[in-house]
Design a protein around this motif. Sequence first.
Motif, PDB file in Angstrom:
ATOM      1  N   VAL A  59       0.848  -1.202   0.000  1.00 19.97           N
ATOM      2  CA  VAL A  59       0.000   0.000   0.000  1.00 19.97           C
ATOM      3  C   VAL A  59       0.879   1.245   0.000  1.00 19.97           C
ATOM      4  CG1 VAL A  59      -1.672   1.361   1.338  1.00 19.97           C
ATOM      5  CG2 VAL A  59      -1.959  -1.112   1.156  1.00 19.97           C
ATOM      6  N   LEU A  60       1.879   1.250   0.893  1.00 21.45           N
ATOM      7  CA  LEU A  60       2.793   2.396   1.001  1.00 21.45           C
ATOM      8  C   LEU A  60       3.490   2.664  -0.333  1.00 21.45           C
ATOM      9  CD1 LEU A  60       5.248   3.123   3.888  1.00 21.45           C
ATOM     10  CD2 LEU A  60       6.097   3.087   1.564  1.00 21.45           C
ATOM     11  N   LYS A  66       1.950   7.118  -6.561  1.00 24.22           N
ATOM     12  CA  LYS A  66       0.703   7.776  -6.990  1.00 24.22           C
ATOM     13  C   LYS A  66      -0.221   6.821  -7.738  1.00 24.22           C
ATOM     14  CE  LYS A  66       2.897  12.322  -7.139  1.00 24.22           C
ATOM     15  NZ  LYS A  66       3.186  13.532  -7.938  1.00 24.22           N
ATOM     16  N   GLU A  67      -0.146   5.538  -7.335  1.00 24.37           N
ATOM     17  CA  GLU A  67      -1.037   4.520  -7.901  1.00 24.37           C
ATOM     18  C   GLU A  67      -2.114   4.211  -6.852  1.00 24.37           C
ATOM     19  OE1 GLU A  67       1.796   1.455  -8.584  1.00 24.37           O
ATOM     20  OE2 GLU A  67       2.668   2.404 -10.362  1.00 24.37           O
ATOM     21  N   PHE A  68      -3.038   5.156  -6.686  1.00 24.69           N
ATOM     22  CA  PHE A  68      -3.997   5.058  -5.590  1.00 24.69           C
ATOM     23  C   PHE A  68      -4.916   3.846  -5.742  1.00 24.69           C
ATOM     24  CE2 PHE A  68      -7.685   6.007  -3.006  1.00 24.69           C
ATOM     25  CZ  PHE A  68      -7.102   6.517  -1.858  1.00 24.69           C
ATOM     26  N   ASP A  69      -5.326   3.518  -6.956  1.00 23.21           N
ATOM     27  CA  ASP A  69      -6.216   2.370  -7.173  1.00 23.21           C
ATOM     28  C   ASP A  69      -5.557   1.077  -6.704  1.00 23.21           C
ATOM     29  OD1 ASP A  69      -8.172   3.982  -8.180  1.00 23.21           O
ATOM     30  OD2 ASP A  69      -7.723   3.574 -10.298  1.00 23.21           O
ATOM     31  N   ASP A  70      -4.252   0.942  -6.985  1.00 20.04           N
ATOM     32  CA  ASP A  70      -3.522  -0.247  -6.528  1.00 20.04           C
ATOM     33  C   ASP A  70      -3.421  -0.276  -5.003  1.00 20.04           C
ATOM     34  OD1 ASP A  70      -3.159  -1.195  -9.060  1.00 20.04           O
ATOM     35  OD2 ASP A  70      -1.137  -0.390  -9.299  1.00 20.04           O
ATOM     36  N   ALA A  71      -3.206   0.901  -4.405  1.00 18.54           N
ATOM     37  CA  ALA A  71      -3.129   0.983  -2.938  1.00 18.54           C
ATOM     38  C   ALA A  71      -4.435   0.503  -2.311  1.00 18.54           C
ATOM     39  CB  ALA A  71      -2.830   2.417  -2.513  1.00 18.54           C
ATOM     40  N   VAL A  72      -5.553   0.904  -2.872  1.00 17.52           N
ATOM     41  CA  VAL A  72      -6.875   0.486  -2.373  1.00 17.52           C
ATOM     42  C   VAL A  72      -7.050  -1.025  -2.529  1.00 17.52           C
ATOM     43  CG1 VAL A  72      -9.373   0.616  -2.816  1.00 17.52           C
ATOM     44  CG2 VAL A  72      -8.010   2.706  -2.693  1.00 17.52           C
ATOM     45  N   LYS A  77      -7.334  -6.440  -0.056  1.00 18.63           N
ATOM     46  CA  LYS A  77      -6.804  -7.796   0.133  1.00 18.63           C
ATOM     47  C   LYS A  77      -6.486  -8.053   1.606  1.00 18.63           C
ATOM     48  CE  LYS A  77      -4.730  -8.760  -4.401  1.00 18.63           C
ATOM     49  NZ  LYS A  77      -3.466  -9.051  -5.126  1.00 18.63           N
ATOM     50  N   ALA A  78      -5.897  -7.037   2.252  1.00 12.43           N
ATOM     51  CA  ALA A  78      -5.575  -7.166   3.681  1.00 12.43           C
ATOM     52  C   ALA A  78      -6.851  -7.352   4.496  1.00 12.43           C
ATOM     53  CB  ALA A  78      -4.821  -5.921   4.163  1.00 12.43           C
ATOM     54  N   VAL A  79      -7.886  -6.592   4.162  1.00  7.02           N
ATOM     55  CA  VAL A  79      -9.167  -6.690   4.867  1.00  7.02           C
ATOM     56  C   VAL A  79      -9.783  -8.077   4.660  1.00  7.02           C
ATOM     57  CG1 VAL A  79     -11.552  -5.839   4.917  1.00  7.02           C
ATOM     58  CG2 VAL A  79      -9.648  -4.227   4.858  1.00  7.02           C
ATOM     59  N   GLU A 125     -13.720   5.508  -0.961  1.00  3.04           N
ATOM     60  CA  GLU A 125     -13.192   4.139  -1.020  1.00  3.04           C
ATOM     61  C   GLU A 125     -12.578   3.727   0.319  1.00  3.04           C
ATOM     62  OE1 GLU A 125     -10.646   4.723  -4.374  1.00  3.04           O
ATOM     63  OE2 GLU A 125     -11.977   3.611  -5.738  1.00  3.04           O
ATOM     64  N   LEU A 126     -11.821   4.643   0.920  1.00  2.00           N
ATOM     65  CA  LEU A 126     -11.225   4.359   2.230  1.00  2.00           C
ATOM     66  C   LEU A 126     -12.308   4.191   3.287  1.00  2.00           C
ATOM     67  CD1 LEU A 126      -8.202   6.852   2.214  1.00  2.00           C
ATOM     68  CD2 LEU A 126      -8.111   4.374   1.921  1.00  2.00           C
ATOM     69  N   GLU A 127     -13.357   4.984   3.171  1.00  2.00           N
ATOM     70  CA  GLU A 127     -14.482   4.918   4.112  1.00  2.00           C
ATOM     71  C   GLU A 127     -15.143   3.535   4.057  1.00  2.00           C
ATOM     72  OE1 GLU A 127     -17.508   8.423   5.332  1.00  2.00           O
ATOM     73  OE2 GLU A 127     -17.731   7.669   3.289  1.00  2.00           O
ATOM     74  N   LYS A 128     -15.334   3.006   2.841  1.00  4.45           N
ATOM     75  CA  LYS A 128     -15.952   1.684   2.679  1.00  4.45           C
ATOM     76  C   LYS A 128     -15.096   0.595   3.311  1.00  4.45           C
ATOM     77  CE  LYS A 128     -18.570   2.611  -1.581  1.00  4.45           C
ATOM     78  NZ  LYS A 128     -18.647   2.370  -3.045  1.00  4.45           N
TER      79      LYS A 128
END
Length: 332
Positions: A59-60, A66-72, A77-79, A125-128
């Motif tokens: 994620v980091l 600046k690949e935010f979609d990949d970070a999400v 996956k972690a969740v 997205e982070l909220e979800k």
Amino acid sequence: SSKELRDLTNTLDKQKILFDQFQLHLKDRPHILVPLEPTFLSFDLAHFRAAIQYLNVKVLISYRKKEFDDAVKYLQKAVFLIQKLENRKGSLIDQLVVLACKGMTYHRINWILRHKNQSFKNITELEKILESLQSPLDLWDDTVKYEMFFSLKMFELTPVDLGPELMDETLKEFNEEVSKISDKDLTAEGVTRKELKDFAEDAKELSRMSNIHELMFKEYLGGSIAFLLDLKVHPLKEYKNLEKHLRKREKLTNQHLKQLVISPIYWTILRKIAEKENHRQAILLILAIRKYQLKYKRAPKNFKDMIAGAVLSEIPKDMWTGKNLKVNIKQR
């Protein structure tokens, strides 16, 4: 720096094979952990935690690139892994690892938010992700029941062996050895002669107890029931049943026996449950503040502003105290 990011990426690439092995290991079993097999239990938990750490570092790296979609995607996956273990109805250590892994994920999301460069879509997205991590307290019922069954089986398979009964001659030898230790050395170790004498007497008493099995299990059973009752009472700081049970434990004078009982860990678990849920709620509040700023181009004055602005439905409560959760709106 760019070099540090490259080094971190290279290191992570080398660890990918371990993560892939864990994924295969996960698919081959109906559950992540196998009960009554301590070797597999510790092996799987170590790999599970390593997998969550691996994903959080991904994620980091993705966010830095600046690949935010990949970070999400890596957060999701972690969740998924966290929820798989959380819903497994396993032992206490399973759920404690879940709490630790949730903490890692919350810290990573908090790290992302410190950069303050997300879009409204990113915040949503982070909220979800955070909403999906809400603590299902009812799962602790299954966990404690499993733990009690597991512990009873372990007691049957490996009864407590305190070794041979300590004889007076052995205690005499112990006291003679203690008498050879200088006062200076005892002070350096932070122990007194009386404490060492009491330690030996307690060991002697414990070695002669015939009902140690029964005493330990009754204490554990009482602590488990008190924990489950208090888990249903909010705020969690009102742990009256567990407090009453722990007061009984305080009456034990034998320090060795005190170390054998398990129920004090339940008080720690109550605190950890509240701590992690408060962390999650605090980040949700920060996300709501950020959404308000993006929507109205100004910071909200208070929580009423946020509710009126349709970015917050209600002020979350501190799970431990029962009061409104405190967040400094100006700083966020």
